[in-house]
Design an enzyme around this catalytic site. Structure first.
Site, PDB file in Angstrom:
ATOM      1  N   ASN A   1      12.168  76.883 -48.859  1.00 12.59           N
ATOM      2  CA  ASN A   1      12.902  76.706 -47.564  1.00 12.59           C
ATOM      3  C   ASN A   1      13.922  77.788 -47.511  1.00 12.59           C
ATOM      4  O   ASN A   1      14.447  78.599 -46.590  1.00 12.59           O
ATOM      5  CB  ASN A   1      13.716  75.046 -47.605  1.00 12.59           C
ATOM      6  CG  ASN A   1      12.902  73.902 -47.339  1.00 12.59           C
ATOM      7  OD1 ASN A   1      12.779  73.394 -47.815  1.00 12.59           O
ATOM      8  ND2 ASN A   1      12.146  74.825 -46.054  1.00 12.59           N
TER       9      ASN A   1
ATOM     10  N   ASP B   1      11.011  64.916 -43.786  1.00 10.10           N
ATOM     11  CA  ASP B   1       9.908  65.915 -42.683  1.00 10.10           C
ATOM     12  C   ASP B   1      10.718  65.150 -41.479  1.00 10.10           C
ATOM     13  O   ASP B   1      10.481  64.209 -40.739  1.00 10.10           O
ATOM     14  CB  ASP B   1       8.560  66.361 -42.679  1.00 10.10           C
ATOM     15  CG  ASP B   1       8.125  67.794 -42.570  1.00 10.10           C
ATOM     16  OD1 ASP B   1       9.062  68.240 -42.036  1.00 10.10           O
ATOM     17  OD2 ASP B   1       6.960  67.235 -42.960  1.00 10.10           O
TER      18      ASP B   1
END
Ligand code: FPP
Length: 255
Positions: free
Chosen positions: A70, A22
């Protein structure tokens, strides 16, 4: 005073390391660059970490590369991520073969663009006999739907009379997950300072150790990895038992 990081191999290594990569977007924003530049740098970090994990002889590495959620990112970003994945597979095949790394993928792979899934399946096939390390990419992956899907398949087997509800236990349930023949992760690292699982390996993480670092994924290198592994190495994993029980087991004095 800053703590020095030992570059030595830690005493206790995880058998299965999983990473929530991330912070690519923030890495790029800090440099006034488009988000994709962060992902590009993130792909370089993937290469460095795969090499380091192989050198350390850790047999399983799972990377959370693209979640089901996503897909709702802007179209250009999704396309750029798919391109990066395609390029990675094209570029790294020789490296994977040379280092005897088996590539696998977990997730709803049928949702990937055809050119990406074709190359992915080709790469998985070419590396299928490799045994030194497994690199597992979580792609279009969501843990809740993995669990729901497993429940659905078990229910169907019960209806067909192939399974009795009495047979359903933790082990059987786990055998219906994508990770059926993969050990649970011993250590889950998340970069960028966020402290959540984000729908990643929820069932499998029951006894995983967690390591959160503020370092953004594109900056996560071998040194950072060793820092996380040394931290893990010092932990006592009790799996619900007492310290004394663990000590007695280690010294072999358990009756
Ligand atoms: C999270 O950062 C990262 C992703 C959603 C994608 C991860 C992809 C890569 C590391 C590169 C390609 C992968 C491979 C396997 C070659 P973010 O975009 O959510 O960052 P932010 O929270 O700072 O916005």
């Amino acid at each position: 005073m800053t703590k020095t990081i030992s570059l030595k191999k830690p005493a206790n290594l995880p058998r299965h390391l999983a990473i929530i990569m991330d912070g690519n977007g923030r890495w790029a924003r800090k440099r006034y660059m488009p988000r994709i530049m962060g992902h590009r740098q993130g792909a370089k970090a993937v290469k460095e970490i795969v090499t380091a994990v192989r050198e350390l002889n850790i047999p399983y590495l799972t990377l959370y590369a693209f979640s089901k959620e996503n897909w709702s990112r802007p179209r250009e970003e999704v396309e750029a991520l798919m391109d990066l994945l395609y390029d990675y597979l094209k570029r790294e095949i020789d490296e994977l073969l040379g280092n005897r790394i088996r590539l696998r993928a977990i997730g709803e792979l049928d949702r990937l663009p055809p050119r990406v899934s074709t190359l992915l399946f080709e790469t998985m096939e070419k590396t299928a006999k490799n045994y030194e390390m497994q690199l597992i990419l979580a792609l279009s992956y969501g843990s809740r739907s993995e669990i729901a899907e497993a429940a659905k398949r078990i229910a169907q087997k019960c209806i067909r009379g192939e399974l009795s509800p009495a047979d359903i236990d933790e082990k059987l349930f786990a055998s219906f997950l994508y990770t059926a023949d993969i050990p649970d992760p011993d250590l889950i690292i998340r970069t960028s300072g966020e402290q959540r699982l984000s729908n990643f390996l929820l069932y499998q993480a029951a006894y995983s150790e967690f390591y959160m670092t503020k370092t953004l994924w594109p900056d996560f290198d071998k040194k950072e990895l060793l820092k996380a592994l040394h931290d893990f190495s010092r932990r006592e994993r009790r799996f619900g038992k007492t310290s004394e029980q663990i000590y007695l087991k280690c010294t072999g004095s358990e009756s």
